[in-house]
Scaffold this active site. Structure first.
Site, PDB file in Angstrom:
ATOM      1  N   ARG A  67      -0.884  -0.523 -20.589  1.00  0.00           N
ATOM      2  CA  ARG A  67      -2.189  -0.156 -20.035  1.00  0.00           C
ATOM      3  C   ARG A  67      -2.092   1.251 -19.457  1.00  0.00           C
ATOM      4  O   ARG A  67      -1.321   1.497 -18.536  1.00  0.00           O
ATOM      5  CB  ARG A  67      -2.599  -1.158 -18.947  1.00  0.00           C
ATOM      6  CG  ARG A  67      -3.818  -0.747 -18.147  1.00  0.00           C
ATOM      7  CD  ARG A  67      -4.203  -1.826 -17.126  1.00  0.00           C
ATOM      8  NE  ARG A  67      -5.249  -1.348 -16.235  1.00  0.00           N
ATOM      9  CZ  ARG A  67      -5.053  -0.951 -14.972  1.00  0.00           C
ATOM     10  NH1 ARG A  67      -3.852  -0.986 -14.435  1.00  0.00           N
ATOM     11  NH2 ARG A  67      -6.057  -0.530 -14.252  1.00  0.00           N
ATOM     12  N   HIS A 111      -9.775   5.569 -13.955  1.00  0.00           N
ATOM     13  CA  HIS A 111      -8.787   5.305 -12.912  1.00  0.00           C
ATOM     14  C   HIS A 111      -8.860   6.474 -11.929  1.00  0.00           C
ATOM     15  O   HIS A 111      -7.886   7.216 -11.743  1.00  0.00           O
ATOM     16  CB  HIS A 111      -7.397   5.114 -13.523  1.00  0.00           C
ATOM     17  CG  HIS A 111      -6.423   4.371 -12.637  1.00  0.00           C
ATOM     18  ND1 HIS A 111      -5.770   3.231 -13.030  1.00  0.00           N
ATOM     19  CD2 HIS A 111      -5.997   4.621 -11.375  1.00  0.00           C
ATOM     20  CE1 HIS A 111      -4.962   2.809 -12.047  1.00  0.00           C
ATOM     21  NE2 HIS A 111      -5.093   3.642 -11.022  1.00  0.00           N
ATOM     22  N   GLU A 156     -10.283  -0.718 -10.001  1.00  0.00           N
ATOM     23  CA  GLU A 156     -10.415  -0.822  -8.545  1.00  0.00           C
ATOM     24  C   GLU A 156     -11.566  -0.003  -7.966  1.00  0.00           C
ATOM     25  O   GLU A 156     -11.351   0.905  -7.153  1.00  0.00           O
ATOM     26  CB  GLU A 156      -9.097  -0.401  -7.874  1.00  0.00           C
ATOM     27  CG  GLU A 156      -7.903  -1.221  -8.315  1.00  0.00           C
ATOM     28  CD  GLU A 156      -6.656  -0.977  -7.442  1.00  0.00           C
ATOM     29  OE1 GLU A 156      -6.669  -0.031  -6.643  1.00  0.00           O
ATOM     30  OE2 GLU A 156      -5.713  -1.769  -7.558  1.00  0.00           O
ATOM     31  N   ASN A 291      -5.413  -6.786  -9.999  1.00  0.00           N
ATOM     32  CA  ASN A 291      -4.330  -6.016  -9.396  1.00  0.00           C
ATOM     33  C   ASN A 291      -4.003  -6.659  -8.064  1.00  0.00           C
ATOM     34  O   ASN A 291      -4.868  -6.810  -7.218  1.00  0.00           O
ATOM     35  CB  ASN A 291      -4.753  -4.560  -9.138  1.00  0.00           C
ATOM     36  CG  ASN A 291      -4.931  -3.769 -10.430  1.00  0.00           C
ATOM     37  OD1 ASN A 291      -4.679  -4.277 -11.523  1.00  0.00           O
ATOM     38  ND2 ASN A 291      -5.369  -2.531 -10.299  1.00  0.00           N
ATOM     39  N   TYR A 293      -1.154  -6.594  -4.857  1.00  0.00           N
ATOM     40  CA  TYR A 293       0.019  -6.054  -4.168  1.00  0.00           C
ATOM     41  C   TYR A 293       0.343  -6.811  -2.889  1.00  0.00           C
ATOM     42  O   TYR A 293       1.489  -7.152  -2.637  1.00  0.00           O
ATOM     43  CB  TYR A 293      -0.174  -4.565  -3.848  1.00  0.00           C
ATOM     44  CG  TYR A 293      -0.163  -3.707  -5.087  1.00  0.00           C
ATOM     45  CD1 TYR A 293       1.030  -3.238  -5.605  1.00  0.00           C
ATOM     46  CD2 TYR A 293      -1.347  -3.414  -5.766  1.00  0.00           C
ATOM     47  CE1 TYR A 293       1.064  -2.479  -6.763  1.00  0.00           C
ATOM     48  CE2 TYR A 293      -1.331  -2.652  -6.929  1.00  0.00           C
ATOM     49  CZ  TYR A 293      -0.124  -2.194  -7.426  1.00  0.00           C
ATOM     50  OH  TYR A 293      -0.093  -1.458  -8.575  1.00  0.00           O
ATOM     51  N   GLU A 357      -1.946  -5.156 -12.608  1.00  0.00           N
ATOM     52  CA  GLU A 357      -0.983  -4.411 -11.789  1.00  0.00           C
ATOM     53  C   GLU A 357      -0.357  -5.356 -10.779  1.00  0.00           C
ATOM     54  O   GLU A 357      -1.045  -6.164 -10.156  1.00  0.00           O
ATOM     55  CB  GLU A 357      -1.635  -3.263 -10.986  1.00  0.00           C
ATOM     56  CG  GLU A 357      -2.139  -2.113 -11.807  1.00  0.00           C
ATOM     57  CD  GLU A 357      -2.731  -0.983 -10.957  1.00  0.00           C
ATOM     58  OE1 GLU A 357      -2.353  -0.843  -9.765  1.00  0.00           O
ATOM     59  OE2 GLU A 357      -3.568  -0.252 -11.485  1.00  0.00           O
TER      60      GLU A 357
HETATM   61  C1  GBH Z   1      -3.234   0.561  -7.063  1.00  0.00           C
HETATM   62  O1  GBH Z   1      -4.022   0.582  -5.948  1.00  0.00           O
HETATM   63  C2  GBH Z   1      -3.659   1.656  -7.990  1.00  0.00           C
HETATM   64  O2  GBH Z   1      -4.455   1.164  -9.036  1.00  0.00           O
HETATM   65  C3  GBH Z   1      -2.536   2.490  -8.512  1.00  0.00           C
HETATM   66  O3  GBH Z   1      -3.031   3.664  -9.069  1.00  0.00           O
HETATM   67  C4  GBH Z   1      -1.528   2.743  -7.424  1.00  0.00           C
HETATM   68  O4  GBH Z   1      -0.519   3.634  -7.811  1.00  0.00           O
HETATM   69  C5  GBH Z   1      -0.950   1.417  -7.022  1.00  0.00           C
HETATM   70  O5  GBH Z   1      -1.931   0.515  -6.691  1.00  0.00           O
HETATM   71  C6  GBH Z   1       0.046   1.493  -5.899  1.00  0.00           C
HETATM   72  O6  GBH Z   1      -0.556   1.873  -4.707  1.00  0.00           O
HETATM   73  O7  GBH Z   1      -6.922  -0.194   4.445  1.00  0.00           O
HETATM   74  O8  GBH Z   1      -6.467   1.852   3.259  1.00  0.00           O
HETATM   75  O9  GBH Z   1      -4.675   0.462   3.939  1.00  0.00           O
HETATM   76  C7  GBH Z   1      -3.630  -0.248  -4.884  1.00  0.00           C
HETATM   77  C8  GBH Z   1      -4.739  -0.305  -3.929  1.00  0.00           C
HETATM   78  C9  GBH Z   1      -3.506  -0.584  -1.880  1.00  0.00           C
HETATM   79  C10 GBH Z   1      -5.870  -0.947  -2.099  1.00  0.00           C
HETATM   80  C11 GBH Z   1      -3.587  -0.957  -0.445  1.00  0.00           C
HETATM   81  C12 GBH Z   1      -5.964  -1.164  -0.674  1.00  0.00           C
HETATM   82  C13 GBH Z   1      -4.948  -1.003   1.508  1.00  0.00           C
HETATM   83  C14 GBH Z   1      -6.195  -0.389   2.023  1.00  0.00           C
HETATM   84  N1  GBH Z   1      -4.577  -0.942  -2.674  1.00  0.00           N
HETATM   85  N2  GBH Z   1      -4.838  -0.847   0.071  1.00  0.00           N
HETATM   86  S1  GBH Z   1      -6.052   0.489   3.513  1.00  0.00           S
END
Ligand code: GBH
Length: 465
Positions: A67, A111, A156, A291, A293, A357
């Site tokens: 992807r 993206h 996202e 996605n 995490y 992801e």
């Molecule tokens: C993804 O986003 C992305 O799609 C990718 O490009 C990126 O490299 C990858 O993850 C790793 O980060 O209140 O501001 O702390 C992850 C998105 C991460 C969204 C954590 C919200 C916390 C919000 N998320 N996040 S905050």
């Protein structure tokens, strides 16, 4: 307890995005994007020139799917109108390389790298950007549609709207809740218009990718079944609607959550939500990209002011929890993935899903004999076990795409964050497989995990402490 093998034809792969790996931002007619001005990407992974080697890496890993995202300003330097054929040529070369390596391309159209020219005309808070997005989708599909069969419109949108336009921590760095809500709606509209354009052009599979951070209280992190007080349940539901319901409900059911509409109305009015928009947004989705995490951990806290990332979140406190964390400080809660997939399967039972992801940044041990990233191996292994648990319960998850193939540019955080299973030395652009890449290759080959137990304390053992 699951046996550790995945369904037949389960799709194993890796994910990346254009701005994070390509470099060559001023080459072959690419126009500027909002991220060029926001963070200096330098050459990123120089993937624009090194894609044949990167495809060879994927072939070596044995992954079935890749992807990647298409850079809108590479294809349409002014965001709309003039097409830069050299930009399309690059993606055609990439796709051909993938196909000849036996790797199926999955293309994401957005993206986060909006053409700066469109931002100059108001960006996503303006409705016109959604119409431009659909035109862009048509242009890319026209060139690649005979070879790319799976298309994701947005990646996202919550992050792009609320970190980019609301909190200003991502490009374009605007700080307005009204702009964030308007941006979110226009991204949804752009998704709907693009999805129907792709569909009528004959695209085989059309999907969208959302970020999921299951919202839970600190107590639920260790005990997912924990009963919540009314106040905590309300705090959880409000954040959940903002981050997930705002996108899931329009896309999959053609409606906004009722209570969220009040928040939108008080921040932005509802003038930007026109009659008929929700019907456009609710295109049937062949694949919902998930996605995942980390969870969002919250509880009710009377008097707490709203967090700028989450408009309307007054009275909600974001909490830290005593679990292990990644180098970013994100709590490691694999069980939240099972909870999430269970919930999606219950609420949207017919929707096919794919993990688009999942992965983590850690500080790797780089030595002459290899790159040792046992934490990443444990992270992915535990999340795959959590995924297996959901599959055993019948979740329709068709594949797992690991984030990420390469160490790359982590947006506003720069190059210090390492999410790759392949190490990149940014001074020389040399790539080296980490231990996690070798481990993932075995998982892919076996279509399953070995018998080894996860090395990190599980949810249960954290709870028992
Ligand atoms: C993804 O986003 C992305 O799609 C990718 O490009 C990126 O490299 C990858 O993850 C790793 O980060 O209140 O501001 O702390 C992850 C998105 C991460 C969204 C954590 C919200 C916390 C919000 N998320 N996040 S905050």
């Amino acid at each position: 307890m699951s046996r550790g093998t995945f369904p037949d034809r389960f799709v194993w792969g890796v994910s990346t995005s254009a701005y994070q790996i390509e470099g060559a931002n001023a080459e072959d007619g690419r126009g500027p994007s909002i991220w060029d001005a926001f963070s200096d990407s330098q050459a990123a992974c120089d993937h624009y020139h090194r894609y044949p080697g990167d495809v060879r890496l994927m072939k070596d890993l044995g992954v079935a799917a890749y992807r990647f995202s298409v850079s809108w300003p590479r294809v349409l330097p002014e965001g709309s109108g003039r097409v830069n054929t050299a930009g399309l040529d690059f993606y055609e070369r990439l796709v051909d390389e993938l196909l000849s390596a036996g790797v199926t391309p999955y293309a994401t159209l957005y993206h986060w790298d909006l053409p700066q020219a469109l931002e100059d005309r108001g960006g996503w808070p303006e409705r016109d950007t959604a119409l431009c997005f659909a035109d862009y989708a048509r242009v890319v599909h026209e060139r690649l549609g005979d070879r790319v069969h799976t298309w994701f419109t947005l990646n996202e949108p919550w992050v792009a709207a609320f970190l980019g336009y609301g909190a200003g921590v991502h490009a374009p760095g605007r700080k307005s809740a009204a702009d964030a809500f308007r941006a979110a709606h226009h991204m949804l509209l752009g998704h709907g218009l693009a999805a129907s354009a792709l569909r009528s052009a004959g695209a085989a599979r059309v999907g969208a990718v959302l970020n999921f951070a299951p919202v839970m209280t600190p107590g639920q992190v260790t005990d997912p079944a924990r009963e919540l007080s009314e106040e905590d349940a309300d705090a959880v539901a409000r954040i959940d609607e903002l981050v997930h319901g705002q996108f899931l409900e329009p896309m999959l059911r053609g409606r906004y959550p009722e209570r969220l509409l009040n928040v939108v109305e008080s921040a932005a009015g509802l003038g930007h939500v026109r009659d008929g928009d929700l019907a456009v947004i609710a295109q049937p989705l062949d694949l919902l990209g998930v996605n995942y995490y980390a969870p969002s951990v919250v509880r009710a806290q009377p008097g707490e002011p709203a967090d700028p990332v989450y408009p309307g979140s007054d009275g909600v406190l974001f909490c830290t929890v005593p679990t292990a964390v990644t180098a970013m400080g994100w709590p490691i809660v694999p069980g939240a993935l099972t909870v999430l997939l269970r919930r999606l399967s219950r609420e949207y039972p017919d929707q096919e899903l794919m993990i688009t992801e999942n992965g983590a940044d850690f500080v790797d041990t780089v030595t002459a004999d290899g790159i040792h990233d046992v934490d990443r191996v444990s992270f992915v292994e535990e999340h795959l076990r959590a995924l297996l648990a959901a599959l055993d319960e019948g979740a329709k998850v068709r594949g797992y795409l690991l984030w990420s193939l390469l160490d790359c540019l982590e947006w506003a955080d720069g190059y210090q964050r390492k999410f790759g299973i392949v190490h990149v030395d940014f001074a020389t652009q040399r790539r080296r497989l980490k231990d996690s890449a070798l481990w993932y290759r075995d998982v892919v080959r076996r279509n399953g995990l070995g018998d080894g137990r996860p090395k990190r304390p599980t949810l249960e053992t954290v709870a028992a402490r």
